[in-house]
Design a protein around this motif. Structure first.
Motif, PDB file in Angstrom:
ATOM      1  N   UNK A  64      33.122  -8.272 -15.332  1.00 27.93           N
ATOM      2  CA  UNK A  64      31.766  -8.612 -15.203  1.00 27.93           C
ATOM      3  C   UNK A  64      31.213  -8.609 -13.765  1.00 27.93           C
ATOM      4  N   UNK A  65      32.061  -8.852 -12.677  1.00 33.10           N
ATOM      5  CA  UNK A  65      31.530  -8.288 -11.590  1.00 33.10           C
ATOM      6  C   UNK A  65      30.957  -7.082 -11.090  1.00 33.10           C
ATOM      7  N   UNK A 125      20.393 -13.671 -16.125  1.00 35.14           N
ATOM      8  CA  UNK A 125      20.121 -13.960 -17.647  1.00 35.14           C
ATOM      9  C   UNK A 125      20.259 -12.462 -18.267  1.00 35.14           C
ATOM     10  N   UNK A 126      20.207 -11.467 -17.519  1.00 34.78           N
ATOM     11  CA  UNK A 126      20.622  -9.988 -18.185  1.00 34.78           C
ATOM     12  C   UNK A 126      21.900  -9.865 -18.168  1.00 34.78           C
ATOM     13  N   UNK A 127      22.848 -10.502 -17.122  1.00 36.23           N
ATOM     14  CA  UNK A 127      24.289 -10.278 -17.267  1.00 36.23           C
ATOM     15  C   UNK A 127      24.811 -11.035 -18.264  1.00 36.23           C
ATOM     16  N   UNK A 179      24.120  -3.867 -12.268  1.00 35.06           N
ATOM     17  CA  UNK A 179      22.917  -4.230 -12.675  1.00 35.06           C
ATOM     18  C   UNK A 179      21.979  -4.431 -11.203  1.00 35.06           C
ATOM     19  N   UNK A 180      22.369  -4.896 -10.225  1.00 30.47           N
ATOM     20  CA  UNK A 180      21.834  -5.127  -9.075  1.00 30.47           C
ATOM     21  C   UNK A 180      21.519  -3.852  -8.166  1.00 30.47           C
TER      22      UNK A 180
END
Length: 170
Positions: A5-6, A44-46, A12-13
């Motif tokens: 997840x991290x 929200x994307x995560x 994503x960032x």
């Protein structure tokens, strides 16, 4: 947060945050709002990793749509319509001098002394002690309804005592 997840959030960032941030700044002109919108958009994307499994172009289009909708929601909110930012703080105007404050405190103290012990106790606990009805009830060992009643009638008596001393409502 698990390592996967991290990693996903970091990727994503790295891939999208700057583009989404520039888009939001273009829409609003507000850099601080852009920071908040980007953070919420990426969150929200995560939460929806299926969106990110699409092509790079589709994922970014989804992010831009979410960011635009967040900006619209923010601009429509009551908070945004009733408050405004400014670069200068308003001047603080004091209407009463320190001696007026001392005299006011003296008048209130005298008026409180005229109340019954029960009324004075709940008013002092509530307004000077900052306690809730439940806290006052426990401290004075009386039911909450009694505290509410004493507070109501005590304030009426205090107002009357102040009026008798020539204090008028402002």
């Amino acid at each position: 947060m698990p390592d996967d997840d991290a990693r996903l959030l970091r990727e994503l960032h790295e891939q999208h945050s700057q583009a989404v941030w520039r888009y939001v700044v273009h829409l609003t002109g507000d850099r601080a709002l852009a920071d908040d919108v980007v953070q919420e958009t990426l969150l929200r994307a995560w939460r929806r990793p299926a969106v990110l499994d699409q092509s790079q172009h589709s994922a970014r289009a989804w992010l831009f749509t979410v960011a635009r909708n967040l900006v619209i929601d923010t601009k429509r909110s009551a908070h945004d319509q009733h408050e405004f930012g400014t670069d200068t703080l308003p001047e603080v105007t004091t209407t009463a001098s320190e001696s007026d404050a001392v005299l006011d405190a003296w008048l209130v103290s005298d008026a409180l002394a005229e109340l019954s012990d029960e009324h004075r106790a709940v008013i002092v606990h509530a307004y000077y002690g900052g306690r809730s009805i439940a806290e006052i009830s426990r401290e004075l060992e009386v039911p909450e309804g009694t505290v509410k009643s004493r507070l109501h009638y005590g304030l009426r008596a205090l107002r009357l005592a102040l009026q008798e001393k020539g204090v008028t409502e402002r």
